[in-house]
Design an enzyme around this catalytic site. Structure first.
Site: not given
Ligand code: PGA
Length: 241
Positions: A67, A136, A138, A143
């Site tokens: 990313d 979280n 990810h 997400e």
């Protein structure tokens, strides 16, 4: 899933470095999927050292990073481009033309994502993908709520991710709100995956990702469906397993 619990930080980095080194030795023109963040820093340091000693050769290795932030210049110290050159690419004998990182500076990010996905296919797919995990759950910047069939795309960052990553910026306002990220399907198409999890603050999400239900609420839980995943944890991250 193969679960390996490292004895200490050095062991954690060494185990991951052994897996990546073996991949390169077995297939010198391997296609590696790479991650940024604090977690793989020790792995990259080990790979640099092994490359210097002549134990592994990057001359035929191709890489695809997971990313990149949208809107950060390559020269920005918090861009993932900058991170990768500082910690790995600038210190090993990889050919510049074999390095792929989504370009966060383009106007048309959707088109960039489409082309990135195509480039991975043209390279023959990813042989070994290195992953970290967010608090979280990810993976990449996928997400919670991201569909499991997502491919490389422009995504909006979660509030928790913006907060977590603000530690690297002068203020939270400077953290980009969007990123270009490989999709969950793209990641799952890798032939092998190594998921690195370290620290007490990751213990809860590690437990959910490894032993919890497979759900888009915890993107990393999808990895339970992959045939060749090795999870490397330190003792703190593994404390709730
Ligand atoms: P970290 O980031 O390695 O800096 O904890 C991991 C991630 O957000 O994927």
């Amino acid at each position: 899933m193969e679960i390996i619990i490292a004895k200490n930080k050095e062991d954690f980095d060494r185990i991951a470095a052994d897996i990546v080194s073996q991949q390169i030795k077995d297939k010198p023109d391997s296609v590696l999927g790479l991650a940024t963040g604090s977690t793989p820093l020790g792995l990259y340091a080990q790979l640099v050292e092994r490359n210097k000693k002549g134990e592994i050769d990057f001359s035929k290795v191709k890489t695809f990073n997971l990313d990149e932030y949208k809107g950060l210049a390559k020269t920005h110290p918090q861009s993932y481009y900058y991170f990768m050159f500082k910690n790995l690419f600038g210190k090993v004998n990889i050919q510049p033309e074999n390095i792929n990182i989504p370009n966060g500076e383009v106007e048309d990010a959707e088109k960039e994502c489409e082309e990135y996905e195509k480039k991975i296919k043209e390279a023959g797919g990813i042989d070994l993908q290195v992953l970290g995990i967010g608090h979280n759950g990810h993976i990449g910047f996928n997400e919670p709520g991201t569909p499991f069939d997502s491919i490389t795309s422009l995504i909006d960052l979660d509030k928790r991710t913006i907060e977590a990553n603000s530690r690297f910026f002068d203020s939270i306002d400077q953290v980009p709100r969007q990123a270009l990220s490989m999709g969950i399907k793209t990641i799952m198409q890798a032939r092998k995956i190594i998921l690195m999890i370290s620290g007490k603050d990751k213990a809860e999400i590690a437990q959910k990702a490894i032993n919890g239900p497979i759900t888009t609420d915890v993107p990393a839980s999808v990895l339970q469906l992959h045939p060749f995943v090795t999870v490397v944890l330190d003792e703190e991250a593994a404390s709730l397993l």
